[in-house]
Design a protein around this motif. Structure first.
Motif, PDB file in Angstrom:
ATOM      1  N   ALA A   1       0.829  -1.206   0.000  1.00 21.72           N
ATOM      2  CA  ALA A   1       0.000   0.000   0.000  1.00 21.72           C
ATOM      3  C   ALA A   1       0.862   1.255   0.000  1.00 21.72           C
ATOM      4  N   ALA A   2       1.999   1.223   0.701  1.00 22.13           N
ATOM      5  CA  ALA A   2       2.870   2.392   0.738  1.00 22.13           C
ATOM      6  C   ALA A   2       3.502   2.668  -0.619  1.00 22.13           C
ATOM      7  N   LEU A   3       3.829   1.606  -1.352  1.00 18.39           N
ATOM      8  CA  LEU A   3       4.465   1.773  -2.658  1.00 18.39           C
ATOM      9  C   LEU A   3       3.460   2.060  -3.767  1.00 18.39           C
ATOM     10  N   ASN A   4       2.190   1.892  -3.485  1.00 20.77           N
ATOM     11  CA  ASN A   4       1.153   2.094  -4.501  1.00 20.77           C
ATOM     12  C   ASN A   4       0.005   2.919  -3.912  1.00 20.77           C
ATOM     13  N   LEU A   5       0.288   4.172  -3.563  1.00 16.11           N
ATOM     14  CA  LEU A   5      -0.724   5.038  -2.969  1.00 16.11           C
ATOM     15  C   LEU A   5      -1.862   5.260  -3.959  1.00 16.11           C
ATOM     16  N   ALA A   6      -3.080   5.185  -3.456  1.00 14.21           N
ATOM     17  CA  ALA A   6      -4.251   5.349  -4.329  1.00 14.21           C
ATOM     18  C   ALA A   6      -4.301   6.743  -4.926  1.00 14.21           C
ATOM     19  N   THR A   7      -4.014   7.763  -4.101  1.00 11.65           N
ATOM     20  CA  THR A   7      -4.017   9.154  -4.561  1.00 11.65           C
ATOM     21  C   THR A   7      -2.727   9.807  -4.115  1.00 11.65           C
ATOM     22  N   LEU A   8      -2.018  10.433  -5.048  1.00 12.16           N
ATOM     23  CA  LEU A   8      -0.761  11.070  -4.694  1.00 12.16           C
ATOM     24  C   LEU A   8      -1.027  12.408  -4.011  1.00 12.16           C
ATOM     25  N   PRO A   9      -0.324  12.690  -2.896  1.00 12.37           N
ATOM     26  CA  PRO A   9      -0.496  13.977  -2.215  1.00 12.37           C
ATOM     27  C   PRO A   9       0.101  15.125  -3.022  1.00 12.37           C
ATOM     28  N   LYS A  10      -0.284  16.340  -2.649  1.00 15.01           N
ATOM     29  CA  LYS A  10       0.109  17.522  -3.420  1.00 15.01           C
ATOM     30  C   LYS A  10       1.625  17.723  -3.424  1.00 15.01           C
ATOM     31  N   LYS A  11       2.259  17.695  -2.248  1.00 16.61           N
ATOM     32  CA  LYS A  11       3.703  17.927  -2.166  1.00 16.61           C
ATOM     33  C   LYS A  11       4.484  16.648  -1.894  1.00 16.61           C
ATOM     34  N   GLY A  12       3.923  15.763  -1.096  1.00 17.36           N
ATOM     35  CA  GLY A  12       4.650  14.545  -0.787  1.00 17.36           C
ATOM     36  C   GLY A  12       3.999  13.761   0.333  1.00 17.36           C
ATOM     37  N   ALA A  13       4.575  12.595   0.597  1.00 10.72           N
ATOM     38  CA  ALA A  13       4.058  11.685   1.617  1.00 10.72           C
ATOM     39  C   ALA A  13       5.073  11.570   2.745  1.00 10.72           C
ATOM     40  N   ILE A  14       4.553  11.480   3.966  1.00  5.20           N
ATOM     41  CA  ILE A  14       5.390  11.238   5.137  1.00  5.20           C
ATOM     42  C   ILE A  14       4.932   9.916   5.744  1.00  5.20           C
ATOM     43  N   PHE A  15       5.762   8.898   5.627  1.00 11.37           N
ATOM     44  CA  PHE A  15       5.448   7.591   6.198  1.00 11.37           C
ATOM     45  C   PHE A  15       5.940   7.567   7.640  1.00 11.37           C
ATOM     46  N   LEU A  16       5.052   7.222   8.571  1.00  8.01           N
ATOM     47  CA  LEU A  16       5.300   7.383   9.997  1.00  8.01           C
ATOM     48  C   LEU A  16       5.238   6.042  10.711  1.00  8.01           C
ATOM     49  N   SER A  17       6.078   5.882  11.721  1.00  3.60           N
ATOM     50  CA  SER A  17       6.067   4.625  12.472  1.00  3.60           C
ATOM     51  C   SER A  17       6.448   4.871  13.918  1.00  3.60           C
ATOM     52  N   ALA A  18       5.936   4.007  14.791  1.00 10.50           N
ATOM     53  CA  ALA A  18       6.345   3.932  16.189  1.00 10.50           C
ATOM     54  C   ALA A  18       7.182   2.664  16.350  1.00 10.50           C
ATOM     55  N   PRO A  19       7.770   2.413  17.521  1.00  9.32           N
ATOM     56  CA  PRO A  19       8.567   1.195  17.684  1.00  9.32           C
ATOM     57  C   PRO A  19       7.798  -0.050  17.273  1.00  9.32           C
ATOM     58  N   GLY A  20       8.472  -0.924  16.575  1.00  2.00           N
ATOM     59  CA  GLY A  20       7.835  -2.134  16.063  1.00  2.00           C
ATOM     60  C   GLY A  20       7.699  -2.128  14.558  1.00  2.00           C
ATOM     61  N   SER A  21       7.730  -0.939  13.951  1.00  2.00           N
ATOM     62  CA  SER A  21       7.611  -0.880  12.492  1.00  2.00           C
ATOM     63  C   SER A  21       8.628   0.076  11.877  1.00  2.00           C
ATOM     64  N   HIS A  22       9.670   0.444  12.637  1.00  2.00           N
ATOM     65  CA  HIS A  22      10.668   1.363  12.095  1.00  2.00           C
ATOM     66  C   HIS A  22      11.395   0.786  10.886  1.00  2.00           C
ATOM     67  N   VAL A  23      11.541  -0.528  10.864  1.00  4.36           N
ATOM     68  CA  VAL A  23      12.249  -1.140   9.742  1.00  4.36           C
ATOM     69  C   VAL A  23      11.522  -0.862   8.431  1.00  4.36           C
ATOM     70  N   ALA A  24      10.194  -0.781   8.459  1.00  2.72           N
ATOM     71  CA  ALA A  24       9.435  -0.469   7.250  1.00  2.72           C
ATOM     72  C   ALA A  24       9.747   0.938   6.766  1.00  2.72           C
ATOM     73  N   ILE A  25       9.893   1.873   7.689  1.00  7.08           N
ATOM     74  CA  ILE A  25      10.197   3.255   7.326  1.00  7.08           C
ATOM     75  C   ILE A  25      11.595   3.348   6.724  1.00  7.08           C
ATOM     76  N   LYS A  26      12.551   2.647   7.320  1.00  7.23           N
ATOM     77  CA  LYS A  26      13.909   2.654   6.771  1.00  7.23           C
ATOM     78  C   LYS A  26      13.940   2.021   5.383  1.00  7.23           C
ATOM     79  N   ALA A  27      13.143   0.969   5.193  1.00  6.47           N
ATOM     80  CA  ALA A  27      13.100   0.317   3.889  1.00  6.47           C
ATOM     81  C   ALA A  27      12.532   1.253   2.825  1.00  6.47           C
ATOM     82  N   LEU A  28      11.513   2.010   3.170  1.00  2.06           N
ATOM     83  CA  LEU A  28      10.943   2.961   2.210  1.00  2.06           C
ATOM     84  C   LEU A  28      11.941   4.060   1.884  1.00  2.06           C
ATOM     85  N   ALA A  29      12.723   4.485   2.865  1.00  5.64           N
ATOM     86  CA  ALA A  29      13.736   5.505   2.617  1.00  5.64           C
ATOM     87  C   ALA A  29      14.779   5.024   1.617  1.00  5.64           C
ATOM     88  N   GLN A  30      15.049   3.713   1.606  1.00  3.74           N
ATOM     89  CA  GLN A  30      16.019   3.158   0.665  1.00  3.74           C
ATOM     90  C   GLN A  30      15.403   2.875  -0.704  1.00  3.74           C
TER      91      GLN A  30
END
Length: 734
Positions: free
Chosen positions: A500-529
């Motif tokens: 879902a993160a790689l295929n957003l249904a609607t693109l935001p105007k300026k950009g997307a901020i993917f957010l995580s709390a402990p337990g899912s930080h690895v997903a955020i780092k993976a998206l950054a790469q």
């Protein structure tokens, strides 16, 4: 000199008793506290009757009021917005917006509030604050802060009318800096509102009685009746006024005053009677849900609630895991108040025949009932109604020290002890609340600081940026995020998976901020790469600290955190568009069947959060990929999933109790029961022995795995169809 030595002995024994109670040595602590009270009452108390009421009206009274008011304002307005925002706080703000939007039409209307129904009267205070000052975290807390100031002045006024200026000033100082009082004022408007209304009612009644002014006695019925419209525990507040009413009946004109009081009380109570008559569950439902009497074995239920609750003030204010208004293993009273409160309580027991002391004792007993009969004990906020008498009791021995000696160096010595004790209390309470409690990790977690920080990141990015929540513990519809979204005009969505993160249904105007709390930080780092031109942002809790004196009251040891509380990847719109045009070669093959059609896609790695619905329909799914296991470290696999999944390694069923062999392997996961919401988080122990989500770099496309040599064991045949139950109820095998 005897008075000085007795005062010092009582003080030292009291502080030693508090220290033993804090350390969990309750028997020793209680013994020392009783010894302190015995020394005070047997050797010092008969020397003076310092608690006699005073009726002086000179300028000194205004100096006293100014001192107490200044301390109240400072301790409640300084750093008025605490870390985070508790869910009840957020609900109050959302209900205030409902008032502004016209969805709530009366302060006496019952509204849904978390697990309970409350009247909307306290939310009207917040709505007014929003209208005047604008919606913000500060204006959300402003009504409670103001009520806390009024409550402190009310306690001063009650103590002055009943016990004289010395007790009043000292009680005012103690309640002004008390951390539990400050925290309740900044966090729970229903609770502080109910307690403040009771304090106002008692003050008006006592003032009218002392000055023989019937109008104040009759008018006290209004705030007393309004307590019924606040927090559940405050609904029994009218019982506290019983000794005052009975004592007034015997005075001249008492019957007439009591009749007028009762009439006005019933008029103010009429809306509550009407609402609860038509919706009785709003009154009884939550009370039954948390009552120890509802336990299958009432005696066991009561013993489990009474004993911990009695330790709230000297031992521990809440469960170890839940640190309500500061570190939960700390007591609700700090040093000086805790050291002398028992001496004051014994003084009231000695003078039980006097209405003033009857009032304090009944106030405490009635106020403790909701906490004592709570099946969730200990809960400091359910005992909050009982707290005002504690500061008056703690002030009584100090007032005796202040007034025992009238002349000479003895007077200066005794007053020096009192001043030193009060100044030490102010310094320590400031240190404790604004440093220790504000930085304590468990307190920040309970108050939802990471949720507020998550919203701040989106707000700080500016207009046109949209937040995509990938946290496993709360969703974007959580009350705190809903309120912050309304306050700060944020756009927040849930993102249940990497797909879902790689295929957003609607693109935001300026950009997307993917957010995580402990337990899912690895997903955020993976998206950054994965995306180009990204910015990874991480925020940590501050180190637990004390402004001064931390060595005298060390923190309870907690496991050191190795990851930030919030992480965010900022992806501009251009990068999102590029990812859509040329998707990366993602390693994980996913196939799902919802009973009508088969859907296929690829994932960066298998990660699904808890809150959002992953699929629109109940589906059975399986994931297949290659997995590279390093040589270094013993890797043990752990699958966190809902529903349960079967694990295949190199075409054979894999026992999760066994360590993963090093090298490249073919791995597959398959759900066995259909659900709309699928949770899948695959962990292993890293080389340091800590659990972590398997990083994206460890996952390989099956095509790469098939072309490599050295892969252990035979490769599984490709899944030809999704796993679905047979007609006979048995599960098909892949």
């Amino acid at each position: 000199m005897r008075e000085v030595l007795v005062s010092l002995a009582s003080l030292v024994l009291g502080l030693a008793g508090v220290e033993r109670c804090m350390a969990g040595k309750l028997q020793a602590g209680l013994g020392l506290l009783l010894a302190s009270a015995a020394v005070f009452h047997l050797l010092l108390r008969p020397a003076s009757e310092s608690t006699a009421a005073s009726n002086d009206t000179d300028r000194s009274q205004w100096i006293e009021i100014g001192l107490v008011a200044a301390l109240l304002v400072f301790f409640r307005f300084f750093r008025m917005v605490p870390p985070g925002m508790w869910g009840d706080d957020a609900i109050n703000g959302l209900l205030a917006f409902d008032i502004i939007d016209g969805e709530i039409h009366s302060p006496f209307e019952l509204v849904k509030h978390s697990h309970s129904y409350f009247h909307a009267i306290s939310n009207y205070l917040i709505a007014a604050s929003f209208e005047v000052f604008g919606a913000s975290l500060g204006s959300l807390r402003l009504p409670g802060v103001l009520l806390g100031c009024v409550a402190g002045l009310g306690v001063y006024g009650i103590a002055r009318q009943l016990f004289g200026p010395a007790v009043a000033v000292i009680a005012g100082i103690l309640i002004a800096s008390a951390p539990s009082q400050i925290a309740h004022a900044k966090t729970l408007v229903q609770i502080i509102f109910g307690t403040t209304l009771l304090i106002i009612a008692v003050y008006l009644f006592v003032r009218g009685t002392r000055r023989q002014q019937s109008k104040w006695i009759v008018l006290s019925a209004v705030p007393l009746a309004l307590t019924i419209y606040t927090y559940h525990s405050a609904k029994i507040a009218p019982l506290i006024m019983a000794p005052l009413l009975l004592a007034d009946l015997r005075r001249r004109g008492g019957f007439k005053r009591t009749a007028l009081f009762a009439g006005l009380f019933l008029i103010c109570l009429a809306p509550a009677i009407h609402s609860y008559w038509h919706q009785p569950e709003a009154l009884t439902g939550r009370i039954r849900a948390v009552s120890a009497l509802e336990s299958a074995d009432n005696k066991v239920g009561l013993s489990k609630s009474i004993l911990p609750t009695l330790g709230i003030f000297h031992f521990r204010q809440g469960p170890v895991r839940y640190h309500w208004f500061g570190p939960g293993h700390d007591p609700a009273l700090t040093w000086i108040a805790a050291a002398f409160v028992l001496s004051g309580m014994i003084e009231s027991l000695r003078r039980l025949r006097q209405p003033a002391h009857q009032l304090l004792l009944l106030w405490f007993v009635v106020g403790m009932i909701p906490a004592l009969f709570s099946s969730e004990a200990p809960r400091a906020y359910r005992a909050f109604l009982a707290t005002p008498p504690l500061y008056i009791w703690a002030a009584m021995p100090l007032a005796v020290m202040w007034t025992t000696a009238q002349v000479g160096g003895l007077r200066l010595a005794l007053r020096g002890i009192v001043v030193a004790a009060l100044c030490g209390t102010l310094v320590y309470d400031y240190n404790y609340y604004f440093h220790r409690a504000y930085t304590f990790p468990a307190s920040r977690w309970l108050l939802g600081e990471r949720i507020v920080e998550l919203a701040r990141i989106v707000r700080d990015a500016g207009d046109g940026w949209t937040g995509y929540n990938m946290t496993p513990t709360f969703n974007s519809d959580y009350e705190s995020l809903r309120l912050l979204g309304r306050m700060w005009n944020l756009e927040l969505h849930d993102t249940p998976s990497m797909h879902a993160a790689l295929n957003l249904a609607t693109l935001p105007k300026k950009g997307a901020i993917f957010l995580s709390a402990p337990g899912s930080h690895v997903a955020i780092k993976a998206l950054a790469q994965t995306f180009t031109d990204t910015r990874l942002e991480r925020r940590w809790d501050p180190e637990p600290q004390m402004w001064w004196g931390g060595a005298f009251w060390p923190f309870e040891k907690e496991e050191k955190r190795h990851e930030p509380v919030i992480a965010a990847t900022h992806v501009p719109r251009k990068s999102l568009e590029e990812q859509r045009r040329s998707p990366a070669a993602l390693p994980v093959q996913v196939r799902c069947y919802d009973g009508e059609e088969i859907r296929e896609w690829r994932e960066l790695f298998p990660f699904y959060g808890f809150w959002p619905d992953t699929f629109t329909k109940a589906s059975t799914c399986h994931w297949s990929a290659g997995l590279r296991v390093p040589e270094k470290g013993r890797r043990t696999l752990h699958i966190e999933s809902k529903p349960a999944v079967r694990v295949m390694l190199n075409g054979r069923k894999f026992d999760l109790r066994r360590p993963l062999p090093p090298g490249d392997h073919a791995i597959a996961f398959a759900t066995s029961k259909p659900r709309k919401r699928i949770v899948l988080r695959v962990r292993w122990k890293n080389e340091h022995g800590h659990w972590e989500i398997i990083p994206p770099a460890a996952w390989l496309p099956r095509s790469e795995l098939a072309n490599r040599t050295g892969a252990n064991g035979p490769h599984p045949r490709p899944f030809q169809r999704p796993i679905a139950p047979n007609k006979g109820g048995k599960k098909a095998r892949p």
